[in-house]
Design a protein around this motif. Structure first.
Motif, PDB file in Angstrom:
ATOM      1  N   VAL A  82       0.846  -1.193   0.000  1.00 45.21           N
ATOM      2  CA  VAL A  82       0.000   0.000   0.000  1.00 45.21           C
ATOM      3  C   VAL A  82       0.882   1.244   0.000  1.00 45.21           C
ATOM      4  O   VAL A  82       2.032   1.220   0.456  1.00 45.21           O
ATOM      5  CB  VAL A  82      -0.947   0.035   1.223  1.00 45.21           C
ATOM      6  CG1 VAL A  82      -1.913  -1.122   1.200  1.00 45.21           C
ATOM      7  CG2 VAL A  82      -0.164   0.071   2.527  1.00 45.21           C
ATOM      8  N   GLN A  83       0.291   2.302  -0.493  1.00 45.36           N
ATOM      9  CA  GLN A  83       0.965   3.603  -0.477  1.00 45.36           C
ATOM     10  C   GLN A  83       0.033   4.604   0.187  1.00 45.36           C
ATOM     11  O   GLN A  83      -1.126   4.720  -0.199  1.00 45.36           O
ATOM     12  CB  GLN A  83       1.308   4.060  -1.893  1.00 45.36           C
ATOM     13  CG  GLN A  83       2.145   5.321  -1.946  1.00 45.36           C
ATOM     14  CD  GLN A  83       2.485   5.728  -3.379  1.00 45.36           C
ATOM     15  OE1 GLN A  83       1.655   6.285  -4.083  1.00 45.36           O
ATOM     16  NE2 GLN A  83       3.712   5.438  -3.802  1.00 45.36           N
ATOM     17  N   VAL A  84       0.544   5.304   1.193  1.00 48.41           N
ATOM     18  CA  VAL A  84      -0.280   6.253   1.938  1.00 48.41           C
ATOM     19  C   VAL A  84       0.241   7.662   1.695  1.00 48.41           C
ATOM     20  O   VAL A  84       1.433   7.875   1.468  1.00 48.41           O
ATOM     21  CB  VAL A  84      -0.272   5.938   3.452  1.00 48.41           C
ATOM     22  CG1 VAL A  84      -0.917   4.592   3.714  1.00 48.41           C
ATOM     23  CG2 VAL A  84       1.131   5.979   4.012  1.00 48.41           C
ATOM     24  N   ASP A  85      -0.688   8.622   1.748  1.00 50.28           N
ATOM     25  CA  ASP A  85      -0.289  10.017   1.545  1.00 50.28           C
ATOM     26  C   ASP A  85      -0.610  10.885   2.753  1.00 50.28           C
ATOM     27  O   ASP A  85      -0.675  12.099   2.656  1.00 50.28           O
ATOM     28  CB  ASP A  85      -0.957  10.590   0.294  1.00 50.28           C
ATOM     29  CG  ASP A  85      -2.473  10.487   0.353  1.00 50.28           C
ATOM     30  OD1 ASP A  85      -3.008  10.096   1.401  1.00 50.28           O
ATOM     31  OD2 ASP A  85      -3.115  10.819  -0.672  1.00 50.28           O
ATOM     32  N   ALA A  92       3.135   6.972   9.505  1.00 44.88           N
ATOM     33  CA  ALA A  92       3.582   6.557   8.179  1.00 44.88           C
ATOM     34  C   ALA A  92       5.104   6.574   8.119  1.00 44.88           C
ATOM     35  O   ALA A  92       5.746   7.408   8.764  1.00 44.88           O
ATOM     36  CB  ALA A  92       3.003   7.490   7.114  1.00 44.88           C
ATOM     37  N   PRO A  93       5.716   5.661   7.382  1.00 40.21           N
ATOM     38  CA  PRO A  93       7.180   5.641   7.285  1.00 40.21           C
ATOM     39  C   PRO A  93       7.687   6.839   6.501  1.00 40.21           C
ATOM     40  O   PRO A  93       6.934   7.516   5.799  1.00 40.21           O
ATOM     41  CB  PRO A  93       7.457   4.330   6.531  1.00 40.21           C
ATOM     42  CG  PRO A  93       6.217   4.076   5.733  1.00 40.21           C
ATOM     43  CD  PRO A  93       5.087   4.586   6.572  1.00 40.21           C
ATOM     44  N   GLU A  95       2.104 -10.572   4.556  1.00 40.86           N
ATOM     45  CA  GLU A  95       2.895  -9.411   4.944  1.00 40.86           C
ATOM     46  C   GLU A  95       2.465  -8.221   4.092  1.00 40.86           C
ATOM     47  O   GLU A  95       2.202  -8.366   2.903  1.00 40.86           O
ATOM     48  CB  GLU A  95       4.390  -9.691   4.743  1.00 40.86           C
ATOM     49  CG  GLU A  95       5.302  -8.558   5.139  1.00 40.86           C
ATOM     50  CD  GLU A  95       6.770  -8.902   4.898  1.00 40.86           C
ATOM     51  OE1 GLU A  95       7.438  -9.346   5.850  1.00 40.86           O
ATOM     52  OE2 GLU A  95       7.240  -8.711   3.750  1.00 40.86           O
ATOM     53  N   THR A  96       2.371  -7.058   4.716  1.00 47.18           N
ATOM     54  CA  THR A  96       1.978  -5.847   3.998  1.00 47.18           C
ATOM     55  C   THR A  96       3.134  -4.857   3.997  1.00 47.18           C
ATOM     56  O   THR A  96       3.690  -4.536   5.054  1.00 47.18           O
ATOM     57  CB  THR A  96       0.759  -5.183   4.650  1.00 47.18           C
ATOM     58  OG1 THR A  96      -0.348  -6.084   4.603  1.00 47.18           O
ATOM     59  CG2 THR A  96       0.383  -3.901   3.921  1.00 47.18           C
ATOM     60  N   LEU A  97       3.500  -4.416   2.811  1.00 44.60           N
ATOM     61  CA  LEU A  97       4.554  -3.417   2.664  1.00 44.60           C
ATOM     62  C   LEU A  97       3.904  -2.030   2.588  1.00 44.60           C
ATOM     63  O   LEU A  97       3.077  -1.773   1.712  1.00 44.60           O
ATOM     64  CB  LEU A  97       5.379  -3.684   1.406  1.00 44.60           C
ATOM     65  CG  LEU A  97       6.565  -2.740   1.171  1.00 44.60           C
ATOM     66  CD1 LEU A  97       7.633  -2.964   2.238  1.00 44.60           C
ATOM     67  CD2 LEU A  97       7.149  -2.954  -0.224  1.00 44.60           C
ATOM     68  N   ILE A  98       4.294  -1.168   3.516  1.00 42.07           N
ATOM     69  CA  ILE A  98       3.708   0.179   3.582  1.00 42.07           C
ATOM     70  C   ILE A  98       4.770   1.190   3.171  1.00 42.07           C
ATOM     71  O   ILE A  98       5.885   1.195   3.706  1.00 42.07           O
ATOM     72  CB  ILE A  98       3.213   0.514   5.002  1.00 42.07           C
ATOM     73  CG1 ILE A  98       2.226  -0.545   5.489  1.00 42.07           C
ATOM     74  CG2 ILE A  98       2.569   1.883   5.046  1.00 42.07           C
ATOM     75  CD1 ILE A  98       1.828  -0.375   6.953  1.00 42.07           C
ATOM     76  N   GLU A  99       4.427   2.045   2.238  1.00 43.13           N
ATOM     77  CA  GLU A  99       5.325   3.120   1.841  1.00 43.13           C
ATOM     78  C   GLU A  99       4.538   4.415   1.712  1.00 43.13           C
ATOM     79  O   GLU A  99       3.329   4.394   1.450  1.00 43.13           O
ATOM     80  CB  GLU A  99       6.034   2.792   0.526  1.00 43.13           C
ATOM     81  CG  GLU A  99       5.120   2.612  -0.660  1.00 43.13           C
ATOM     82  CD  GLU A  99       5.894   2.279  -1.932  1.00 43.13           C
ATOM     83  OE1 GLU A  99       7.134   2.169  -1.854  1.00 43.13           O
ATOM     84  OE2 GLU A  99       5.253   2.140  -2.985  1.00 43.13           O
ATOM     85  N   SER A 100       5.219   5.494   1.937  1.00 38.02           N
ATOM     86  CA  SER A 100       4.582   6.806   1.827  1.00 38.02           C
ATOM     87  C   SER A 100       4.687   7.321   0.409  1.00 38.02           C
ATOM     88  O   SER A 100       5.720   7.140  -0.256  1.00 38.02           O
ATOM     89  CB  SER A 100       5.237   7.804   2.790  1.00 38.02           C
ATOM     90  OG  SER A 100       4.994   7.460   4.125  1.00 38.02           O
TER      91      SER A 100
END
Length: 344
Positions: free
Chosen positions: A36-39, A70-71, A111-116
């Motif tokens: 996922v990508q979060v803003d 968020a990272p 596993e979930t990869l989280i990136e901003s």
């Protein structure tokens, strides 16, 4: 990429409001997304998983559960499913069963990869902003200047949003030097993100007073001295050591008022040496070895006499003076040029 422990997630979410059990009246399905990508600055369960349920209240509450901050852009974080499951269980959701089945049913990625969400800001833009600010600062102190970047600014990885570069002000009291460091801050949506520094090689020229003959320390700076011992020439300010280069405007002729005010040399000035503020000091109102007018007051009676000055002094200072014909010394306060006074 690194994995976040359950303890870290629980600590990040400890401030979240407690959720009373039972949560649900029907089964909630949670399907973890692989990437996922979060803003935004915080991550919720609804950002990393697809949730379905007939219980809309429970669905909304689960989707809003905070996971943590968020990272940083460019530094993705991986969270495994077991960690998320244990955390949700700790919140009480899995303790409830609906028609004999667990209230929460998990599926999807292990596993979930989280990136901003990120954007790149070119290093050239950073250098350009720093150089413009430095040129402006030098322009207020010199007639011309050359600025050459000697460090390579990397592209900045920033969060999504409106980026703005802000150059930290260079101190007014700073002096031009051969190498100068300029700090540039990156802001996104009025929020500080990071800073970086750019190094420049600098030359800056200005008119300054240069000695053409030796001048002894203690010498009074007046028109006659200046005319015979100095000249004005263009110098590179980055070569000036120990002070701020001075330019003495207009040289007074004999009998004219000195254009530099009451100043004298603090230390010797050698031929070819640039006059700086470190060389100058204000001339004392009274000078050792000279005479001053002493005013002595006693009630409504005041007496004036001539005394020998034993110390340099400026207004407000208390110095030693000597009355002619007397072997003793008197303490007197300096009140102005050539004047001191004593009070009972």
């Amino acid at each position: 990429m690194w994995a976040v422990t359950f303890g870290a997630i629980f600590a990040l979410c400890a401030a979240a409001p407690a959720l009373a059990a039972p949560w649900v009246d029907s089964v909630v399905s949670i399907e973890l997304r692989p990437k996922v990508q979060v803003d935004q600055t915080s991550v919720r369960l609804g950002d990393i998983a697809y949730l379905t349920s007939r219980d809309l209240v429970a669905l909304r509450r689960l989707m809003a559960l905070p996971i943590g901050s968020a990272p940083r852009p460019g530094s993705p974080v991986a969270i495994d499913r077991d960690t998320i499951v244990r955390w949700v269980e700790a919140r009480g959701a899995a303790q409830v069963k609906v028609e004999g089945s667990p209230a929460v049913q998990w599926s999807g990625a292990s596993e979930t990869l989280i990136e901003s969400a990120a954007q790149d800001l070119s290093g050239e833009a950073v250098i350009s902003a720093a150089q413009a600010a430095l040129q402006n600062w030098l322009g207020q102190r010199s007639v011309r200047a050359q600025v050459q970047p000697v460090s390579t600014a990397r592209d900045l990885v920033l969060p999504a949003g409106q980026p703005v570069l802000r150059v930290r002000p260079i101190a007014d009291q700073a002096q031009p030097s051969r190498r100068m460091l300029v700090w540039v801050e990156a802001w996104v949506n009025d929020r500080f993100v990071r800073s970086t520094a750019v190094t420049f090689e600098v030359n800056a020229w200005a008119q300054a007073t240069v000695a053409t003959a030796p001048m002894a320390g203690g010498a009074q700076i007046d028109g006659v001295v200046l005319r015979g011992a100095t000249e004005t020439r263009e110098v590179d300010l980055t070569t000036v050591q120990g002070g701020r280069a001075m330019r003495i405007e207009g040289v007074a002729g004999a009998g004219e008022e000195s254009p530099v005010g009451a100043q004298r040399l603090r230390k010797q000035l050698k031929p070819g040496e640039i006059l700086t503020d470190a060389h100058l000091q204000a001339t004392p109102s009274v000078t050792r070895g000279n005479w001053a007018q002493l005013l002595a007051r006693s009630g409504d009676v005041s007496v004036e006499s001539r005394v020998e000055v034993l110390q340099d002094g400026r207004p407000g200072q208390v110095i030693r003076v000597k009355v002619p014909g007397s072997s003793g010394e008197v303490l007197a306060r300096v009140t102005g040029p050539g004047r001191v006074e004593v009070q009972p």
